[in-house]
Design an enzyme around this catalytic site. Structure first.
Site, PDB file in Angstrom:
ATOM      1  CG  HIS A 121      35.815  47.659  30.955  1.00  0.00           C
ATOM      2  ND1 HIS A 121      36.030  46.757  29.953  1.00  0.00           N
ATOM      3  CD2 HIS A 121      35.537  48.840  30.361  1.00  0.00           C
ATOM      4  CE1 HIS A 121      35.921  47.381  28.776  1.00  0.00           C
ATOM      5  NE2 HIS A 121      35.618  48.633  28.992  1.00  0.00           N
ATOM      6  CG  ASP A 179      32.285  56.281  31.566  1.00  0.00           C
ATOM      7  OD1 ASP A 179      31.718  55.198  31.356  1.00  0.00           O
ATOM      8  OD2 ASP A 179      32.599  57.068  30.653  1.00  0.00           O
TER       9      ASP A 179
HETATM   10  C1  SDX Z   1      32.070  51.957  29.123  1.00  0.00           C
HETATM   11  O1  SDX Z   1      32.831  47.832  26.602  1.00  0.00           O
HETATM   12  C2  SDX Z   1      33.493  48.896  26.541  1.00  0.00           C
HETATM   13  O2  SDX Z   1      34.580  48.932  26.021  1.00  0.00           O
HETATM   14  C3  SDX Z   1      32.798  50.102  27.149  1.00  0.00           C
HETATM   15  C4  SDX Z   1      33.643  51.344  27.283  1.00  0.00           C
HETATM   16  C5  SDX Z   1      34.029  51.923  25.929  1.00  0.00           C
HETATM   17  O3  SDX Z   1      35.015  52.660  25.869  1.00  0.00           O
HETATM   18  O4  SDX Z   1      33.251  51.729  24.969  1.00  0.00           O
HETATM   19  O5  SDX Z   1      34.824  51.041  28.003  1.00  0.00           O
HETATM   20  C6  SDX Z   1      32.911  52.454  28.002  1.00  0.00           C
HETATM   21  O6  SDX Z   1      30.930  51.675  28.908  1.00  0.00           O
HETATM   22  C7  SDX Z   1      32.694  51.727  30.468  1.00  0.00           C
HETATM   23  C8  SDX Z   1      31.693  51.093  31.480  1.00  0.00           C
HETATM   24  C9  SDX Z   1      30.784  52.220  32.028  1.00  0.00           C
HETATM   25  N1  SDX Z   1      29.735  51.608  32.915  1.00  0.00           N
HETATM   26  C10 SDX Z   1      29.759  51.755  34.238  1.00  0.00           C
HETATM   27  O7  SDX Z   1      30.662  52.306  34.859  1.00  0.00           O
HETATM   28  C11 SDX Z   1      28.532  51.168  34.935  1.00  0.00           C
HETATM   29  C12 SDX Z   1      28.980  50.378  36.172  1.00  0.00           C
HETATM   30  N2  SDX Z   1      29.741  49.202  35.683  1.00  0.00           N
HETATM   31  C13 SDX Z   1      29.014  47.985  35.617  1.00  0.00           C
HETATM   32  O8  SDX Z   1      27.651  48.016  35.427  1.00  0.00           O
HETATM   33  C14 SDX Z   1      29.798  46.836  34.981  1.00  0.00           C
HETATM   34  O9  SDX Z   1      31.060  46.834  35.524  1.00  0.00           O
HETATM   35  C15 SDX Z   1      29.861  46.752  33.472  1.00  0.00           C
HETATM   36  C16 SDX Z   1      28.511  46.832  32.858  1.00  0.00           C
HETATM   37  C17 SDX Z   1      30.733  47.832  32.927  1.00  0.00           C
HETATM   38  C18 SDX Z   1      30.495  45.410  33.122  1.00  0.00           C
HETATM   39  O10 SDX Z   1      29.720  44.491  33.700  1.00  0.00           O
HETATM   40  P1  SDX Z   1      29.767  42.906  33.400  1.00  0.00           P
HETATM   41  O11 SDX Z   1      30.995  42.528  32.681  1.00  0.00           O
HETATM   42  O12 SDX Z   1      28.462  42.531  32.768  1.00  0.00           O
HETATM   43  O13 SDX Z   1      29.911  42.333  34.812  1.00  0.00           O
HETATM   44  P2  SDX Z   1      28.708  41.991  35.760  1.00  0.00           P
HETATM   45  O14 SDX Z   1      27.660  43.049  35.706  1.00  0.00           O
HETATM   46  O15 SDX Z   1      28.296  40.606  35.453  1.00  0.00           O
HETATM   47  O16 SDX Z   1      29.389  42.076  37.199  1.00  0.00           O
HETATM   48  C19 SDX Z   1      30.248  41.016  37.654  1.00  0.00           C
HETATM   49  C20 SDX Z   1      30.256  41.179  39.149  1.00  0.00           C
HETATM   50  C21 SDX Z   1      28.846  41.259  39.740  1.00  0.00           C
HETATM   51  O17 SDX Z   1      28.935  40.792  41.066  1.00  0.00           O
HETATM   52  P3  SDX Z   1      28.120  39.460  41.440  1.00  0.00           P
HETATM   53  O18 SDX Z   1      26.667  39.769  41.118  1.00  0.00           O
HETATM   54  O19 SDX Z   1      28.694  38.375  40.530  1.00  0.00           O
HETATM   55  O20 SDX Z   1      28.394  39.282  42.904  1.00  0.00           O
HETATM   56  O21 SDX Z   1      30.879  42.415  39.511  1.00  0.00           O
HETATM   57  C22 SDX Z   1      29.911  43.244  40.149  1.00  0.00           C
HETATM   58  C23 SDX Z   1      28.549  42.699  39.802  1.00  0.00           C
HETATM   59  O22 SDX Z   1      27.624  43.043  40.814  1.00  0.00           O
HETATM   60  N3  SDX Z   1      30.062  44.576  39.579  1.00  0.00           N
HETATM   61  C24 SDX Z   1      29.855  45.689  40.250  1.00  0.00           C
HETATM   62  C25 SDX Z   1      30.128  46.712  39.338  1.00  0.00           C
HETATM   63  N4  SDX Z   1      30.478  46.190  38.153  1.00  0.00           N
HETATM   64  C26 SDX Z   1      30.431  44.855  38.312  1.00  0.00           C
HETATM   65  N5  SDX Z   1      29.478  45.918  41.519  1.00  0.00           N
HETATM   66  C27 SDX Z   1      29.371  47.204  41.902  1.00  0.00           C
HETATM   67  N6  SDX Z   1      29.623  48.252  41.078  1.00  0.00           N
HETATM   68  C28 SDX Z   1      29.997  48.034  39.800  1.00  0.00           C
HETATM   69  N7  SDX Z   1      30.259  49.071  39.002  1.00  0.00           N
END
Ligand code: SDX
Length: 372
Positions: free
Chosen positions: A257, A308
């Site tokens: 998140h 989710d």
């Molecule tokens: C919702 O914002 C809200 O409030 C949203 C929400 C709401 O109620 O409105 O809470 C609802 O949208 C929840 C999120 C649902 N999405 C997912 O589950 C999709 C998977 N999650 C990710 O894509 C990610 O965690 C985000 C998009 C939710 C947040 O991503 P960020 O803050 O942009 O972080 P990032 O992508 O820059 O990741 C930071 C690091 C990375 O590693 P490095 O490249 O630095 O080595 O963490 C890793 C990412 O690869 N990472 C993950 C991951 N999420 C982050 N690695 C594997 N699986 C994941 N899910």
């Protein structure tokens, strides 16, 4: 521009002020912990709280529910749903539905607080009807209208199946709607605020917000969570699958998140309901599978689950088609989106950030005749 700070994805940027919810130290709607609302309130009470700022009295709740019940979906809209391609994405159908509702809403052009409250209430009542009608039409069945006297959560299930849900199933749906209803400046809510900051209307803001919510990095994740669990198939395959997925740098849907780094309180709350419904519906192995995956993602990536992750399982146990999971997020979040639109308009300033320019330096125009 030197003094302006750029943060990719606006990470860590305060882009506005809100009195609607906070996610600092847990999630609160208008000062009430979301766990308290999930435990003791209904979605109708929660939606009222988000829109009006206070929990309703019994009289206010009764009048609110009566206004929801009185809201209709114009027949031409239901006819248009029949004409849409049967394989259209259900989030596209919700986006089209929200946009169509504007044509038959008497207050569309009125951006006053009272008109926006009336429109928000109608959208709360109409979007569940559109979701269920579109689903039944693609199943070759006739739409079912909401049953007077049923809660919004019960009617959402009733309109899909023509069967009144058990109290446990109604409560599970109700709690999911409470937990999804509002979440500060998430991408879809911020989209709604940007749109209405130009003094555009509520339906345009909700239509844009649905477009933002569709994406798998946001609301679309709950559908992909179920696809993952069904791909893994059984708990004895879970460890192999997740270790392979992490080794190949896959993004695991339902985890991580932008703001919650120590865990999403909504996911923690819903887990108990998943276990309860899994036991009731014979899905214990899926719970076991989820626990194995969750443990390894936490251990290897230090990533807790977001809402989710359990909501996909809960909707599966409620026998809901996976393509309805993100549309159900719309049915709930329209309460938060509407509250933010009303708040934005109450003290509006056009949202218009800047960008760092990375294009070509200034250069002389070359007439077409001189270009090779
Ligand atoms: C919702 O914002 C809200 O409030 C949203 C929400 C709401 O109620 O409105 O809470 C609802 O949208 C929840 C999120 C649902 N999405 C997912 O589950 C999709 C998977 N999650 C990710 O894509 C990610 O965690 C985000 C998009 C939710 C947040 O991503 P960020 O803050 O942009 O972080 P990032 O992508 O820059 O990741 C930071 C690091 C990375 O590693 P490095 O490249 O630095 O080595 O963490 C890793 C990412 O690869 N990472 C993950 C991951 N999420 C982050 N690695 C594997 N699986 C994941 N899910």
């Amino acid at each position: 521009m030197a003094d302006l700070v750029y943060s990719p994805g606006l990470e860590g940027v305060v882009a506005g002020e809100t009195a609607i919810s906070t996610i600092v130290g847990g999630l609160e709607y208008r000062g009430y912990a979301v766990e308290q609302l999930a435990e003791h309130a209904t979605f109708e009470e929660t939606a009222y709280l988000l829109l009006y700022g206070e929990l309703p009295s019994p009289k206010e709740l009764g009048e609110f529910r009566a206004r929801l019940e009185a809201a209709q979906v114009a027949e031409p809209i239901l006819q248009t749903l029949r004409a849409l391609p049967s394989d259209a994405s259900m989030m596209d159908v919700m986006r089209t539905g929200a946009s169509m509702l504007a044509h038959w809403d008497p207050d569309t052009a009125d951006n006053s607080r009272d008109a926006n409250l009336r429109k928000a209430e109608r959208l709360l009542a109409q979007l569940p009807v559109i979701l269920a009608a579109a689903q039944r039409l693609r199943e070759g069945k006739e739409p079912v209208l909401p049953q007077p006297g049923l809660s919004l959560a019960a009617n959402q299930l009733f309109m899909l199946t023509r069967v009144e849900p058990s109290p446990a199933w109604e409560r599970a749906m109700d709690i999911s709607l409470i937990l999804y209803a509002e979440h500060e400046y998430n991408a879809s809510t911020f989209t709604a605020r940007v749109i209405c900051s130009t003094l555009s209307d509520l339906h345009s803001a909700v239509t844009g917000a649905i477009g933002a919510l569709k994406g798998p990095l946001h609301g679309g994740a709950n559908e992909r969570v179920l696809e993952v669990l069904q791909k893994v198939g059984s708990s004895d395959r879970a460890e192999g699958w997740i270790r392979n997925a992490l080794a190949s740098k896959q993004r695991i849907m339902g985890f991580g998140h932008r703001v919650y780094k120590d865990g999403d309180p909504r996911a923690a709350y819903l887990k108990a309901w998943c276990a309860k419904l899994a036991a009731e519906t014979g899905h214990e192995d899926m719970e076991q599978m989820a626990d194995v995956i969750e443990g390894i993602v936490r251990e290897e990536k230090k990533l807790p689950p977001n809402l989710d992750w359990p909501s996909a399982r809960l909707y599966h146990y409620l026998n809901l088609p996976v393509e309805l999971y993100t549309p159900l997020f719309v049915v709930s979040r329209v309460a938060g989106w509407s509250a933010h639109v009303i708040e934005q308009l109450s003290n509006n300033r056009l949202i218009r950030p800047r960008a760092n320019y990375t294009g070509p330096v200034t250069r002389q125009f070359v007439p077409l005749a001189e270009r090779k």
